[in-house]
Scaffold this active site. Structure first.
Site, PDB file in Angstrom:
ATOM      1  N   PRO A  72      18.559 -41.304  -9.288  1.00 29.81           N
ATOM      2  CA  PRO A  72      18.261 -40.191 -10.186  1.00 29.81           C
ATOM      3  C   PRO A  72      16.786 -39.807 -10.187  1.00 29.81           C
ATOM      4  O   PRO A  72      15.893 -40.658 -10.093  1.00 29.81           O
ATOM      5  CB  PRO A  72      18.698 -40.729 -11.557  1.00 29.81           C
ATOM      6  CG  PRO A  72      19.774 -41.699 -11.236  1.00 29.81           C
ATOM      7  CD  PRO A  72      19.333 -42.371  -9.957  1.00 29.81           C
ATOM      8  N   CYS A  73      16.561 -38.490 -10.335  1.00 26.71           N
ATOM      9  CA  CYS A  73      15.201 -37.965 -10.196  1.00 26.71           C
ATOM     10  C   CYS A  73      14.525 -37.631 -11.514  1.00 26.71           C
ATOM     11  O   CYS A  73      13.339 -37.312 -11.534  1.00 26.71           O
ATOM     12  CB  CYS A  73      15.232 -36.705  -9.322  1.00 26.71           C
ATOM     13  SG  CYS A  73      16.070 -35.291 -10.125  1.00 26.71           S
ATOM     14  N   GLN A  74      15.264 -37.680 -12.636  1.00 29.78           N
ATOM     15  CA  GLN A  74      14.744 -37.081 -13.867  1.00 29.78           C
ATOM     16  C   GLN A  74      13.372 -37.614 -14.273  1.00 29.78           C
ATOM     17  O   GLN A  74      12.515 -36.857 -14.741  1.00 29.78           O
ATOM     18  CB  GLN A  74      15.732 -37.289 -15.014  1.00 29.78           C
ATOM     19  CG  GLN A  74      17.019 -36.494 -14.890  1.00 29.78           C
ATOM     20  CD  GLN A  74      18.098 -37.272 -14.169  1.00 29.78           C
ATOM     21  OE1 GLN A  74      17.819 -38.175 -13.373  1.00 29.78           O
ATOM     22  NE2 GLN A  74      19.349 -36.945 -14.454  1.00 29.78           N
TER      23      GLN A  74
END
Length: 379
Positions: A72-74
């Site tokens: 995940p990049c958040q």
């Protein structure tokens, strides 16, 4: 046939990019809606649905030639809160690497370990996160390097992403796969600056992977969009007029030029916050007739991908269809999307562009593995 593990697999876009000459031995995602799409397209024989932190090396079959993680990049995104690899979402990288480390301890270390994420990973927490990534590969005895590849080299979508790729220390590397220094277009200035900020010992170990620039022409945005069908919901005339009213003279001129050009013209709409002549922040609408913006998950107004369609002198606007977002990710029309529009857009917006994976497989992964296999046969 080379074998792969795909973590944070979503709907299996890495598997699609690797192609039929690869075998997926294991896939994992915690999102059950994405896992349902994975099953629809690939079956569930290799799929484990659940937290990656719950896995151990004993859960993974065989010995992978490639271990891939699009975590995940958040927390790394420029729009995020800046928690970086210390965040609860992007921090799942550590669980991914715990598995890689555990595989090494039982003499099953993957030959290639690759990750994909947003380019914010180059600068998050002042560059410390990129240093952590590089240090992880170096400490494990992998030769490592990074690439920034924008999907716009393959599809009409601006989607730059960072790829960090490490090769196990005992795998021979053809010298032609390493450039003497950074080269355009896949070693841009942001990557070079991030490399310059690394401690001297890491800079000395980092390699510059050489991957050729694709030469095929990118399909036009209009060619990927759907014609009128029962599944298309157009904006009202008032909604379209409001969008046009938010445009600057420059963007209105683009619309008029497209109208005069005749035929069917399709542009991607963008909403921006700009300053007017008095320094006040105002909302603006902008249009590009060659390229869509980066697909995102449908979590807010900025992520809603809209189109402006000009045909027979009429100007209309609408949201992209789910199938159009899939085409912008390089997925074939035979790929089965979730029935829910929101779920389908979440799947595509969170994925990795299929032709980028294929390019890496063709020009880097497969040559690396072929060299290692030749060396093993010679020994």
């Amino acid at each position: 046939m080379p074998e792969a593990y795909e973590f944070f697999a979503g709907g299996g876009m890495v598997r699609a990019g690797l192609g039929e000459n690869w075998r997926c031995r294991f896939a994992n995602d915690i999102d059950r809606k994405k896992a349902a799409a994975y099953r629809e397209n690939w079956g569930d024989e290799e799929l484990f649905v659940g937290d990656i932190a719950a896995l151990t090396p004993g859960d993974l079959p065989g010995e992978a030639d490639l271990m891939w993680g699009s975590f995940p990049c958040q927390d790394l995104s420029l729009a995020g809160a800046g928690a970086g690899l210390g965040g609860t979402r992007s921090g799942t990288f550590h669980a991914f690497w715990d598995l890689a480390r555990g595989l090494a301890e039982v003499r099953r270390a993957p030959r290639i370990v690759a990750i994909e994420n947003v380019c914010g990973a180059l600068t998050s927490r002042g560059g410390r996160d990129f240093e952590i990534l590089c240090r992880t590969w170096a400490d494990a005895g992998y030769a490592f390097g990074a690439l920034v590849i924008n999907a716009d080299r393959f599809v009409p979508q601006s989607r730059p992403r960072l790829f960090v790729i490490g090769v196990r220390g005992d795998v021979p590397i053809d010298p032609d796969l390493i450039a003497p220094g950074p080269e355009e277009p896949f070693h841009p200035i942001a990557l070079r600056r991030a490399a310059e900020r690394l401690p001297e010992d890491l800079r000395a170990k980092m390699v510059w992977w050489r991957v050729p620039t694709p030469v095929a022409a990118v399909t036009e945005l209009a060619a990927l969009t759907e014609r009128d069908s029962t599944g298309i919901r157009w904006h009202s005339a008032a909604q379209t007029a409001r969008v046009l009213g938010l445009m600057s003279p420059v963007n209105r001129a683009k619309v008029e030029a497209a109208r005069r050009a005749g035929g069917r013209q399709v542009g991607a709409l963008f909403r921006r916050t700009r300053q007017d002549g008095e320094g006040r922040k105002v909302q603006r609408a902008e249009v590009r007739f060659d390229m869509a913006g980066c697909l995102r998950t449908p979590g807010g107004g900025s992520s809603r991908q809209a189109l402006l369609v000009i045909e027979n002198g009429a100007v209309r606007s609408r949201l992209m269809t789910a199938r159009e977002t899939a085409r912008l990710m390089g997925l074939p029309d035979s790929y089965r999307l979730p029935a829910s529009y929101s779920a389908a857009c979440h799947l595509t917006g969170d994925g990795v562009a299929v032709p980028v994976v294929r390019h890496l497989a063709r020009w880097l992964f497969e040559p690396l593995l072929a060299g290692g296999e030749s060396a093993r046969r010679a020994a």
